[in-house]
Design a protein around this motif. Structure first.
Motif, PDB file in Angstrom:
ATOM      1  N   GLN A  37       1.883  -7.832  -1.737  1.00  0.00           N
ATOM      2  CA  GLN A  37       2.258  -7.924  -0.586  1.00  0.00           C
ATOM      3  C   GLN A  37       2.149  -9.408  -0.120  1.00  0.00           C
ATOM      4  OE1 GLN A  37       0.270  -5.683   2.704  1.00  0.00           O
ATOM      5  NE2 GLN A  37       2.130  -5.654   3.758  1.00  0.00           N
ATOM      6  N   PRO A  42       8.753  -7.970   2.101  1.00  0.00           N
ATOM      7  CA  PRO A  42       8.401  -6.540   1.686  1.00  0.00           C
ATOM      8  C   PRO A  42       7.689  -6.370   0.676  1.00  0.00           C
ATOM      9  CG  PRO A  42      10.864  -7.131   1.811  1.00  0.00           C
ATOM     10  CD  PRO A  42      10.016  -8.348   1.783  1.00  0.00           C
ATOM     11  N   LEU A  43       7.028  -5.193   0.460  1.00  0.00           N
ATOM     12  CA  LEU A  43       6.154  -5.021  -0.718  1.00  0.00           C
ATOM     13  C   LEU A  43       7.089  -5.033  -1.871  1.00  0.00           C
ATOM     14  CD1 LEU A  43       4.055  -1.738   0.548  1.00  0.00           C
ATOM     15  CD2 LEU A  43       2.997  -4.056   0.126  1.00  0.00           C
ATOM     16  N   GLU A  56       7.242   1.768 -15.410  1.00  0.00           N
ATOM     17  CA  GLU A  56       7.894   0.790 -14.576  1.00  0.00           C
ATOM     18  C   GLU A  56       7.134  -0.612 -14.800  1.00  0.00           C
ATOM     19  OE1 GLU A  56      10.581   1.677 -12.343  1.00  0.00           O
ATOM     20  OE2 GLU A  56      11.259  -0.551 -12.112  1.00  0.00           O
ATOM     21  N   LEU A  90      -2.240  -4.313  -3.581  1.00  0.00           N
ATOM     22  CA  LEU A  90      -2.306  -3.184  -2.994  1.00  0.00           C
ATOM     23  C   LEU A  90      -2.380  -2.250  -4.257  1.00  0.00           C
ATOM     24  CD1 LEU A  90      -0.147  -3.235   0.407  1.00  0.00           C
ATOM     25  CD2 LEU A  90      -2.658  -2.892   0.256  1.00  0.00           C
ATOM     26  N   GLY A  98       7.276   8.803  -7.200  1.00  0.00           N
ATOM     27  CA  GLY A  98       7.978   8.825  -6.127  1.00  0.00           C
ATOM     28  C   GLY A  98       8.056  10.042  -5.179  1.00  0.00           C
ATOM     29  N   GLU A  99       7.053  10.586  -5.025  1.00  0.00           N
ATOM     30  CA  GLU A  99       6.663  11.765  -4.150  1.00  0.00           C
ATOM     31  C   GLU A  99       7.183  11.659  -2.752  1.00  0.00           C
ATOM     32  OE1 GLU A  99       5.244  14.622  -4.536  1.00  0.00           O
ATOM     33  OE2 GLU A  99       5.191  15.290  -2.481  1.00  0.00           O
ATOM     34  N   PRO A 100       8.021  12.271  -2.225  1.00  0.00           N
ATOM     35  CA  PRO A 100       8.302  12.579  -0.979  1.00  0.00           C
ATOM     36  C   PRO A 100       7.784  13.247  -0.284  1.00  0.00           C
ATOM     37  CG  PRO A 100       9.741  14.260  -2.378  1.00  0.00           C
ATOM     38  CD  PRO A 100       8.778  13.267  -3.265  1.00  0.00           C
ATOM     39  N   ASN A 101       7.794  13.518   0.967  1.00  0.00           N
ATOM     40  CA  ASN A 101       7.037  14.430   1.979  1.00  0.00           C
ATOM     41  C   ASN A 101       5.727  13.921   2.575  1.00  0.00           C
ATOM     42  OD1 ASN A 101       8.991  16.420   2.009  1.00  0.00           O
ATOM     43  ND2 ASN A 101       7.956  17.414  -0.112  1.00  0.00           N
ATOM     44  N   TYR A 102       4.974  13.481   1.315  1.00  0.00           N
ATOM     45  CA  TYR A 102       3.627  12.935   1.831  1.00  0.00           C
ATOM     46  C   TYR A 102       3.272  11.635   1.544  1.00  0.00           C
ATOM     47  CZ  TYR A 102       2.688  18.099   2.083  1.00  0.00           C
ATOM     48  OH  TYR A 102       2.834  19.404   2.551  1.00  0.00           O
ATOM     49  N   GLY A 103       4.253  11.137   0.899  1.00  0.00           N
ATOM     50  CA  GLY A 103       4.281   9.443   0.479  1.00  0.00           C
ATOM     51  C   GLY A 103       3.103   9.016  -0.508  1.00  0.00           C
ATOM     52  N   TYR A 104       2.785   7.595  -0.244  1.00  0.00           N
ATOM     53  CA  TYR A 104       1.781   7.218  -0.983  1.00  0.00           C
ATOM     54  C   TYR A 104       0.485   7.046  -0.207  1.00  0.00           C
ATOM     55  CZ  TYR A 104       5.785   5.514  -4.098  1.00  0.00           C
ATOM     56  OH  TYR A 104       6.850   5.582  -4.968  1.00  0.00           O
ATOM     57  N   PHE A 106      -2.429   4.361  -0.037  1.00  0.00           N
ATOM     58  CA  PHE A 106      -2.851   2.889  -0.365  1.00  0.00           C
ATOM     59  C   PHE A 106      -4.289   2.727   0.006  1.00  0.00           C
ATOM     60  CE2 PHE A 106       1.320   0.518  -0.696  1.00  0.00           C
ATOM     61  CZ  PHE A 106       2.167   1.813  -0.305  1.00  0.00           C
ATOM     62  N   GLY A 107      -4.739   1.874  -1.168  1.00  0.00           N
ATOM     63  CA  GLY A 107      -6.119   1.246  -0.989  1.00  0.00           C
ATOM     64  C   GLY A 107      -6.110   0.204   0.038  1.00  0.00           C
ATOM     65  N   SER A 108      -7.154  -0.491   0.422  1.00  0.00           N
ATOM     66  CA  SER A 108      -7.288  -1.523   1.509  1.00  0.00           C
ATOM     67  C   SER A 108      -6.751  -2.953   0.784  1.00  0.00           C
ATOM     68  CB  SER A 108      -8.410  -1.534   2.126  1.00  0.00           C
ATOM     69  OG  SER A 108      -8.720  -0.431   2.768  1.00  0.00           O
TER      70      SER A 108
ATOM     71  N   PHE B  33      10.480   6.665   5.150  1.00  0.00           N
ATOM     72  CA  PHE B  33       9.060   6.754   5.485  1.00  0.00           C
ATOM     73  C   PHE B  33       8.707   5.530   6.585  1.00  0.00           C
ATOM     74  CE2 PHE B  33       7.138   9.382   2.273  1.00  0.00           C
ATOM     75  CZ  PHE B  33       8.103   9.287   1.307  1.00  0.00           C
ATOM     76  N   TYR B  95      14.135   7.664  -6.893  1.00  0.00           N
ATOM     77  CA  TYR B  95      12.917   7.728  -6.420  1.00  0.00           C
ATOM     78  C   TYR B  95      11.785   6.573  -6.334  1.00  0.00           C
ATOM     79  CZ  TYR B  95      14.153  12.933  -5.885  1.00  0.00           C
ATOM     80  OH  TYR B  95      14.589  14.006  -5.423  1.00  0.00           O
TER      81      TYR B  95
END
Lengths: 115, 109
Positions: A37, A42-43, A56, A90, A98-104, A106-108, B33, B95
């Protein structure tokens, strides 16, 4: 501990040094990510691991080398960095790739300064 | 190419309402998101929209229009602690998360 923990929080290194960033998650997640970042950008996705296998590598310079020894730990090994590599690094994890719904989660981050 | 646009910075007054817009052009769509990131801290998950419409969570609401490639995050009854950057991200057809550069929200008393 819960969540995603990154160490160190801050790192200053010279261009000839070798250092490592550490990330640890205790969420039982199967996917882990390294992001860069930079201010007002953008990230940038650097590396992705799913079930400890790298899936990846977004054309990241070889001076960055990831390692995922198990599903809870992720490392980023750094060597011969450039000043433009100074940024916030980060780590994130998700239940699956690529989990939808709950997202990722992150650490600080590790604030890296290359001098 | 893939692109997410959001304003760089916004200013609002404590107690007021603010709307942060996000437009996107991506290869496929599997959801959008919103994350909040306080300075020096981890981004934290706020909302996920995959169907058109408004989702409300307390003082925060998120809206999505897939046909327009548009979303907004609505923050009501602003508090000083809402001063942060708000990141919009879209999950594309592979994704992968595509991120916007973030909107820095400044709250004034």
């Amino acid at each position: 501990e819960t969540g995603v923990t990154q160490t160190p929080r801050h790192l200053v290194m010279g261009m000839t040094n070798k250092k490592s960033l550490k990330c640890e998650q205790h969420l039982g997640h199967n996917a882990m990510y390294w992001y860069k970042q930079s201010a007002k950008k953008p990230l940038e996705l650097m590396f992705v691991y799913s079930l400890e296998e790298r899936v990846e590598n977004n054309s990241v310079p070889s001076r960055f080398s990831p390692e995922c020894p198990n599903s809870s730990h992720l490392f980023l090994h750094l060597h011969t960095l450039q000043p433009e590599d100074s940024a916030l690094y980060l780590c994130a994890s998700s239940q699956t790739l690529g989990e939808p719904n709950y997202g990722y989660t992150f650490g600080s981050g590790t604030r890296l300064t290359v001098v | 190419g893939q692109n997410i646009d959001q304003p760089t910075e916004m200013t609002a007054t404590e107690g007021a309402i603010v709307q942060i817009n996000c437009t996107y052009q991506t290869s496929g769509f599997n959801g959008l998101f919103w994350y909040q990131q306080h300075a020096g801290e981890a981004p934290t998950f706020l909302s996920y929209n995959v169907l058109d419409g408004l989702e409300e969570k307390g003082r925060f609401s998120s809206f999505l229009s897939r046909s327009k490639g548009y979303s907004y995050l609505l923050l009501k009854e602003l508090q000083m602690k809402d001063s942060a950057s708000y990141l919009c991200a879209v999950l594309d057809s592979n994704y992968q998360l595509i991120w916007g550069a973030g909107t820095k929200l400044i709250i004034k008393p």
